[in-house]
Design a protein around this motif. Structure first.
Motif, PDB file in Angstrom:
ATOM      1  N   PHE A 189     -14.713  -0.835 -11.366  1.00  0.00           N
ATOM      2  CA  PHE A 189     -14.384   0.518 -10.937  1.00  0.00           C
ATOM      3  C   PHE A 189     -13.077   0.996 -11.549  1.00  0.00           C
ATOM      4  O   PHE A 189     -12.981   2.073 -12.132  1.00  0.00           O
ATOM      5  N   TYR A 190     -12.028   0.166 -11.443  1.00  0.00           N
ATOM      6  CA  TYR A 190     -10.715   0.557 -11.960  1.00  0.00           C
ATOM      7  C   TYR A 190     -10.617   0.439 -13.479  1.00  0.00           C
ATOM      8  O   TYR A 190      -9.849   1.170 -14.110  1.00  0.00           O
ATOM      9  N   ALA A 191     -11.356  -0.496 -14.060  1.00  0.00           N
ATOM     10  CA  ALA A 191     -11.275  -0.681 -15.510  1.00  0.00           C
ATOM     11  C   ALA A 191     -12.013   0.405 -16.277  1.00  0.00           C
ATOM     12  O   ALA A 191     -11.781   0.586 -17.480  1.00  0.00           O
TER      13      ALA A 191
ATOM     14  N   VAL B 139       0.831  -1.205   0.000  1.00  0.00           N
ATOM     15  CA  VAL B 139       0.000   0.000   0.000  1.00  0.00           C
ATOM     16  C   VAL B 139       0.865   1.255   0.000  1.00  0.00           C
ATOM     17  O   VAL B 139       0.624   2.211  -0.747  1.00  0.00           O
ATOM     18  N   ASN B 140       1.898   1.256   0.826  1.00  0.00           N
ATOM     19  CA  ASN B 140       2.740   2.449   0.964  1.00  0.00           C
ATOM     20  C   ASN B 140       3.576   2.742  -0.276  1.00  0.00           C
ATOM     21  O   ASN B 140       4.010   3.881  -0.477  1.00  0.00           O
ATOM     22  N   ALA B 141       3.810   1.728  -1.088  1.00  0.00           N
ATOM     23  CA  ALA B 141       4.709   1.900  -2.237  1.00  0.00           C
ATOM     24  C   ALA B 141       4.282   3.048  -3.140  1.00  0.00           C
ATOM     25  O   ALA B 141       5.126   3.809  -3.639  1.00  0.00           O
ATOM     26  N   MET B 142       2.977   3.193  -3.386  1.00  0.00           N
ATOM     27  CA  MET B 142       2.505   4.278  -4.236  1.00  0.00           C
ATOM     28  C   MET B 142       2.833   5.640  -3.646  1.00  0.00           C
ATOM     29  O   MET B 142       3.133   6.595  -4.367  1.00  0.00           O
ATOM     30  N   ALA B 143       2.777   5.752  -2.328  1.00  0.00           N
ATOM     31  CA  ALA B 143       3.072   7.030  -1.685  1.00  0.00           C
ATOM     32  C   ALA B 143       4.571   7.316  -1.664  1.00  0.00           C
ATOM     33  O   ALA B 143       4.975   8.475  -1.535  1.00  0.00           O
TER      34      ALA B 143
ATOM     35  N   ILE C  49      -3.915  -1.021 -14.558  1.00  0.00           N
ATOM     36  CA  ILE C  49      -5.223  -1.284 -13.953  1.00  0.00           C
ATOM     37  C   ILE C  49      -5.119  -2.460 -12.982  1.00  0.00           C
ATOM     38  O   ILE C  49      -5.606  -2.408 -11.846  1.00  0.00           O
ATOM     39  N   LEU C  50      -4.452  -3.532 -13.418  1.00  0.00           N
ATOM     40  CA  LEU C  50      -4.294  -4.711 -12.573  1.00  0.00           C
ATOM     41  C   LEU C  50      -3.474  -4.383 -11.327  1.00  0.00           C
ATOM     42  O   LEU C  50      -3.796  -4.841 -10.219  1.00  0.00           O
ATOM     43  N   GLY C  51      -2.425  -3.576 -11.500  1.00  0.00           N
ATOM     44  CA  GLY C  51      -1.588  -3.206 -10.361  1.00  0.00           C
ATOM     45  C   GLY C  51      -2.355  -2.428  -9.310  1.00  0.00           C
ATOM     46  O   GLY C  51      -2.250  -2.705  -8.105  1.00  0.00           O
ATOM     47  N   GLU C  52      -3.152  -1.443  -9.741  1.00  0.00           N
ATOM     48  CA  GLU C  52      -3.944  -0.659  -8.798  1.00  0.00           C
ATOM     49  C   GLU C  52      -5.052  -1.504  -8.173  1.00  0.00           C
ATOM     50  O   GLU C  52      -5.333  -1.390  -6.976  1.00  0.00           O
ATOM     51  N   TRP C  53      -5.699  -2.322  -8.990  1.00  0.00           N
ATOM     52  CA  TRP C  53      -6.790  -3.163  -8.502  1.00  0.00           C
ATOM     53  C   TRP C  53      -6.294  -4.140  -7.434  1.00  0.00           C
ATOM     54  O   TRP C  53      -6.931  -4.307  -6.382  1.00  0.00           O
TER      55      TRP C  53
END
Length: 419
Positions: A284-286, A43-47, A71-75
């Motif tokens: 939602f993400y797609a 979770v923290n990696a994006m920040a 999309i897959l990475g965020e999902w």
């Protein structure tokens, strides 16, 4: 055993106020803590890699392609990790408050717990404002000062209080998500942006981080101030999770002593929530960025009850341990015994990669799909280095420093024959 003293509420003599020996540790807690600290990084990696405003503002178009990999990475992050591992770590922190502090009326352990939390707050201040704004240690420290007041409550009272606080927060979040999804023109991302960032400002932030110090330090400091203010509003949520964790430990659930049917039931309930959430969240993400929410808020509604999925994870790991798969779950235990060290070294690794002056300055360049390669590499490193370190030493280096400061004396670090 030190853990037994705390569990029974006894008041040990000052001579027994020594750090818990390796042989006295509770395997299940170490295993769950290791699982939690690895999941938190996902979770923290994006920040670490991008301005936090990207995830908080529905009007900001992410500066990466809206392709299948991203999309897959965020999902995957949202479905399997977001809020689930923070919830688990908060529960386990509640357990540690009880194990270290004993009952509220323990005159020997109470001051020890107070010093431990105050030193943790200092670590958090340094970590958050000098290294990475996403620090949670300071938040845990001042929330822990409140939770320590209820550590003498019965398991029943703790569980009901923790469940009630989490249920209120979950319902409020679910209603907000549902209403947001039903609003005309509601965008793909939920929530608001306290940073007030425009698209041009977003690119300026990325450039500042890529410039290294002092640009990255200034941006990090500004984000840390905002996040710490926002964190104050999350005290009831975090306190509820800590209280719930303390109650579940006293009841035997987190130590793996509950009946099998309880773990199976929670696994089924949490698993059903996870499956439904995964299906809605994919839609939602797609959906194209900025398009109306195709799930009409259902993804957000299901995501509001992350602790259910957390308890399903816990149940699965405990059942695996109970029924002959400890060889698998055991790999997380050394990581958990060094959770403080591994949390801080995640920061040192990630900030070095993304914006420290001596690193490659990857900030704003690694898309969500490729970011999983970085996450996986750090996971692998910590799974390897934790047992290697613990084969020689009794605890991680930051655990040792924290413990020396807490006990205000030199604590042996190298293993002895009886450790």
């Amino acid at each position: 055993m030190a853990a037994t003293d705390a569990q029974t509420g006894g008041s040990p003599s000052p001579a027994r106020l020594a750090p818990i020996a390796v042989k006295d540790r509770i395997f299940t807690l170490d295993m769950l803590r290791g699982w939690a600290i690895l999941g938190i990084l996902a979770v923290n990696a994006m920040a670490f890699a991008w301005p936090i405003a990207i995830e908080m503002d529905p009007s900001l178009a992410p500066p990466w392609p809206h392709d299948h990999a991203n999309i897959l990475g965020e999902w995957a992050k949202d479905v399997f990790f977001q809020d689930k591992f923070r919830s688990l770590f908060s529960m386990l922190f509640g357990v540690s408050i009880f194990l270290i502090g004993g009952t509220r009326f323990d005159e020997a352990r109470g001051p020890l717990l107070l010093r431990r939390l105050l030193w943790l707050g200092l670590f958090g201040l340094i970590h958050g404002f000098a290294l990475w704004f996403g620090d949670i240690l300071l938040h845990y420290a001042y929330t822990g000062l409140l939770v320590m007041l209820v550590r003498s409550w019965s398991s029943r009272a703790l569980i009901w209080t923790g469940v009630s606080l989490n249920l209120v927060f979950g319902l409020l979040s679910a209603v907000t998500a549902l209403m947001t999804g039903l609003l005309p023109g509601a965008g793909q991302q939920q929530g608001g942006n306290p940073f007030g960032t425009t698209q041009d400002q977003l690119m300026q932030i990325i450039q500042a981080y890529q410039s290294g110090w002092p640009g990255a330090l200034i941006e990090n400091f500004k984000s840390a101030v905002i996040l710490q203010l926002v964190s104050l509003t999350l005290v009831p949520v975090t306190a509820g999770l800590m209280i719930l964790g303390m109650g579940l430990f006293k009841a035997g659930f987190l130590s793996g002593r509950s009946p099998t049917w309880i773990y199976v039931l929670l696994l089924l309930i949490g698993g059903a929530n996870l499956a439904a959430f995964a299906w809605y969240d994919w839609q939602f993400y797609a959906a194209p960025h900025g398009a109306p929410d195709p799930t009409k808020g259902m993804a957000g509604v299901l995501g509001s009850f992350a602790p259910l999925i957390t308890l399903a994870y816990v149940s699965l790991l405990i059942l695996m341990t109970r029924f002959g798969l400890k060889i698998i779950t055991g790999v997380f235990a050394p990581v958990g015994r060094m959770a403080f060290t591994n949390y801080l070294t995640q920061t040192l690794i990630m900030t070095t990669l993304f914006y420290m002056p001596w690193g490659p300055h990857w900030f704003g360049t690694i898309e969500p799909g490729r970011l999983w390669l970085v996450i996986g590499a750090v996971w692998l490193a910590q799974l390897i280095w934790s047992p290697l370190w613990l084969s020689v030493f009794t605890m991680g280096p930051f655990e040792w420093l924290w413990r020396c400061l807490t006990y205000w004396r030199w604590v042996p670090l190298r293993k002895t024959a009886d450790a």
